[in-house]
Design an enzyme around this catalytic site. Sequence first.
Site, PDB file in Angstrom:
ATOM      1  N   HIS A 140      -7.383  34.121 -49.169  1.00 31.02           N
ATOM      2  CA  HIS A 140      -6.228  33.295 -48.847  1.00 31.02           C
ATOM      3  C   HIS A 140      -5.991  33.301 -47.338  1.00 31.02           C
ATOM      4  O   HIS A 140      -5.955  34.344 -46.710  1.00 31.02           O
ATOM      5  CB  HIS A 140      -4.987  33.822 -49.577  1.00 31.02           C
ATOM      6  CG  HIS A 140      -3.745  33.122 -49.180  1.00 31.02           C
ATOM      7  ND1 HIS A 140      -2.638  33.806 -48.744  1.00 31.02           N
ATOM      8  CD2 HIS A 140      -3.429  31.814 -49.138  1.00 31.02           C
ATOM      9  CE1 HIS A 140      -1.679  32.941 -48.455  1.00 31.02           C
ATOM     10  NE2 HIS A 140      -2.145  31.728 -48.695  1.00 31.02           N
ATOM     11  N   ASP A 157     -19.240  17.442 -38.235  1.00 31.93           N
ATOM     12  CA  ASP A 157     -20.224  16.378 -38.104  1.00 31.93           C
ATOM     13  C   ASP A 157     -21.482  16.890 -37.407  1.00 31.93           C
ATOM     14  O   ASP A 157     -21.551  18.045 -36.978  1.00 31.93           O
ATOM     15  CB  ASP A 157     -19.626  15.151 -37.414  1.00 31.93           C
ATOM     16  CG  ASP A 157     -19.212  15.369 -35.965  1.00 31.93           C
ATOM     17  OD1 ASP A 157     -19.780  16.246 -35.274  1.00 31.93           O
ATOM     18  OD2 ASP A 157     -18.324  14.631 -35.503  1.00 31.93           O
TER      19      ASP A 157
END
Length: 143
Positions: free
Chosen positions: A22, A30
């Site tokens: 968490h 990209d």
Amino acid sequence: MLRGINPLLSPDLLHALRAMGHGDDIVIADANFPAQSNGRRVLRLDGITATAALEAVLQVMPLDTFVPDPVLTMQVVGNPSDIPPVVAEFQKIVDDVADNPVKIASLERHAFYERARGAFLVVQTGETRLYGNILLKKGVIGS
């Protein structure tokens, strides 16, 4: 092969997603993103778009509900309010797939790189659209 698991989620990526805790961050980047110099751990998904990778990840990973901005993208240099087409597509995927749909926030390019350096994982895709980078903060699955 597994049923119900997007085939884009490789064994290494599934392992990393399961190992995250968490509050850990994952960057889907990209092809132009300097992943090796900005990521502690880097996995490659060459030939896969960042949007396809985002959809696959959000099918299995919850978004954090304890922070105001669990999803961040990189601002366009010189025009921080511009929303590139790939970011608009990211927003549609978050709206449609995330367990906790949120409005995507953004960070200045160097601030995004700094956050990426602290991320649990950078997934470098074959995305060729500029600004096809997104950071997700992992949430919890309640009982």
